[in-house]
Design an enzyme around this catalytic site. Sequence first.
Site, PDB file in Angstrom:
ATOM      1  N   ASN A 109      11.295  -2.130 -10.131  1.00 46.50           N
ATOM      2  CA  ASN A 109      10.616  -1.046  -9.426  1.00 46.50           C
ATOM      3  C   ASN A 109      11.700  -0.116  -8.881  1.00 46.50           C
ATOM      4  OD1 ASN A 109       7.704  -2.100  -9.351  1.00 46.50           O
ATOM      5  ND2 ASN A 109       8.852  -3.849  -8.579  1.00 46.50           N
TER       6      ASN A 109
ATOM      7  N   ASN B 181       9.555  -9.589  -5.962  1.00 42.79           N
ATOM      8  CA  ASN B 181       9.684  -8.751  -7.159  1.00 42.79           C
ATOM      9  C   ASN B 181      10.889  -7.816  -6.963  1.00 42.79           C
ATOM     10  OD1 ASN B 181       8.533  -7.179  -5.200  1.00 42.79           O
ATOM     11  ND2 ASN B 181       6.885  -6.385  -6.447  1.00 42.79           N
TER      12      ASN B 181
ATOM     13  N   THR C 269       5.727  -3.791  -1.324  1.00 43.93           N
ATOM     14  CA  THR C 269       7.011  -4.491  -1.464  1.00 43.93           C
ATOM     15  C   THR C 269       8.144  -3.461  -1.535  1.00 43.93           C
ATOM     16  OG1 THR C 269       6.553  -4.630  -3.850  1.00 43.93           O
ATOM     17  CG2 THR C 269       6.161  -6.624  -2.543  1.00 43.93           C
ATOM     18  N   GLY C 270       7.845  -2.304  -2.135  1.00 48.37           N
ATOM     19  CA  GLY C 270       8.850  -1.235  -2.226  1.00 48.37           C
ATOM     20  C   GLY C 270       9.197  -0.671  -0.856  1.00 48.37           C
TER      21      GLY C 270
ATOM     22  N   ASN D  40      -0.053  -5.352 -13.399  1.00 47.30           N
ATOM     23  CA  ASN D  40       0.200  -3.912 -13.433  1.00 47.30           C
ATOM     24  C   ASN D  40      -0.702  -3.247 -14.478  1.00 47.30           C
ATOM     25  OD1 ASN D  40       2.386  -3.790 -11.510  1.00 47.30           O
ATOM     26  ND2 ASN D  40       3.656  -4.843 -13.032  1.00 47.30           N
TER      27      ASN D  40
ATOM     28  N   GLU E  38       6.744   2.576 -10.062  1.00 44.38           N
ATOM     29  CA  GLU E  38       6.536   1.127 -10.139  1.00 44.38           C
ATOM     30  C   GLU E  38       6.700   0.605 -11.558  1.00 44.38           C
ATOM     31  OE1 GLU E  38       3.434  -1.071  -8.328  1.00 44.38           O
ATOM     32  OE2 GLU E  38       3.190   0.425  -6.750  1.00 44.38           O
ATOM     33  N   ARG E  39       7.403  -0.499 -11.630  1.00 43.92           N
ATOM     34  CA  ARG E  39       7.471  -1.238 -12.890  1.00 43.92           C
ATOM     35  C   ARG E  39       6.046  -1.488 -13.384  1.00 43.92           C
ATOM     36  NH1 ARG E  39       9.759  -7.390 -12.881  1.00 43.92           N
ATOM     37  NH2 ARG E  39       8.111  -7.614 -11.334  1.00 43.92           N
TER      38      ARG E  39
ATOM     39  N   CYS F 249       2.495  -8.402  -4.486  1.00 42.72           N
ATOM     40  CA  CYS F 249       2.031  -7.037  -4.230  1.00 42.72           C
ATOM     41  C   CYS F 249       1.756  -6.898  -2.737  1.00 42.72           C
ATOM     42  CB  CYS F 249       0.757  -6.763  -5.031  1.00 42.72           C
ATOM     43  SG  CYS F 249       0.130  -5.095  -4.777  1.00 42.72           S
ATOM     44  N   GLY F 250       2.532  -6.075  -2.068  1.00 38.81           N
ATOM     45  CA  GLY F 250       2.394  -5.922  -0.621  1.00 38.81           C
ATOM     46  C   GLY F 250       1.099  -5.228  -0.234  1.00 38.81           C
TER      47      GLY F 250
HETATM   48  N1  LIG Z   1       2.304  -2.001  -5.664  1.00 39.92           N
HETATM   49  C1  LIG Z   1       2.764  -3.286  -5.353  1.00 39.92           C
HETATM   50  C2  LIG Z   1       3.722  -3.944  -6.304  1.00 39.92           C
HETATM   51  C3  LIG Z   1       3.069  -4.206  -7.656  1.00 39.92           C
HETATM   52  C4  LIG Z   1       3.945  -4.938  -8.635  1.00 39.92           C
HETATM   53  C5  LIG Z   1       5.139  -4.169  -9.124  1.00 39.92           C
HETATM   54  N2  LIG Z   1       4.772  -3.003  -9.878  1.00 39.92           N
HETATM   55  C6  LIG Z   1       6.033  -5.092  -9.966  1.00 39.92           C
HETATM   56  O1  LIG Z   1       5.909  -5.108 -11.204  1.00 39.92           O
HETATM   57  O2  LIG Z   1       6.846  -5.806  -9.386  1.00 39.92           O
HETATM   58  C7  LIG Z   1       3.100  -3.465  -3.878  1.00 39.92           C
HETATM   59  O3  LIG Z   1       2.392  -2.870  -3.065  1.00 39.92           O
HETATM   60  O4  LIG Z   1       3.973  -4.246  -3.542  1.00 39.92           O
END
Ligand SMILES: N[C@@H](CCC[C@H](N)C(=O)O)C(=O)O
Length: 271
Positions: A183, A150, A212-213, A66, A201-202, A75-76
């Site tokens: 997140n 995550n 992932t979100g 990050n 995002e975290r 990271c998706g």
């Molecule tokens: N943007 C990402 C996720 C990146 C990591 C996230 N900030 C964490 O700390 O878990 C995605 O596209 O999944």
Amino acid sequence: MTTRIKFTKMHGAGNDYIYVDTTRYPIADPEKKAIEWSKFHTGIGSDGLILIGVSDKADFSMRIFNADGSEAMMCGNGSRCVGKYVYEYGLTDKTEITLDTLSGIKILKLQVEGKTVSTVTVDMGSPQETGEIDWGKKYPFQSTKVSMGNPHLVTFIDDITRINLPEIGPELENHPLFPDRTNVEFAQIVGKDTIRMRVWERGSGITQACGTGACATAVAAFINGLAGRKSDVIMDGGTVTVEWDETSGHILMTGPATKVFDGEIVEEVES
Ligand SMILES: N[C@@H](CCC[C@H](N)C(=O)O)C(=O)O
């Protein structure tokens, strides 16, 4: 002594990272570089740093840092961009690629037009540790926890424009319920199987999208009876389609991967 590191800036639905092929340019201190290079005014400007490498278990490996230098498990959006990178830069001619991440091996299926990867479908595996959070009097909503490797905290509200994300995002990210931080996604159902989502995002703050979100949001929508197994998640920077496959229990995420530019970092290091 001068070191030169070639990188590529890419984004998936506006979620932008600096990508480095570590087989050519090993990075000794990725946490520090992620902080330095991600800065918008004094660095390259990005949501973080992604390192592409070798693996003894898969075709390639991916590590994601990050903007605050913390390393995430997955990271998706980044995994789609890694698929585009390794194909278009000739590291592989496969259109089905295995990717070793801290949250296990993911399978990427590339949709190729001519020599260009347009979209990528990622088998994200199964969602884990889902659970409901009732905030009592503290907040006027309920939230759903979902781990996609995550941690995510998804909250559905009636009007997403009313949420003060810069204020509530870091508050929830650092809530004592989440010792590893989380997140934070706020979402609104805007049509049948269509979800509008914004993310804090975290480790990076507000980003234009989070893969992932988006998956966690689609899972939370299904669990709460707000959407079916397949939905479109519309984020500030673009849309991904998320399907929760009934047979395998796996989440399949499809979305764009876009190259922004190639660059070279030239650093003077004391020898
Ligand atoms: N943007 C990402 C996720 C990146 C990591 C996230 N900030 C964490 O700390 O878990 C995605 O596209 O999944």
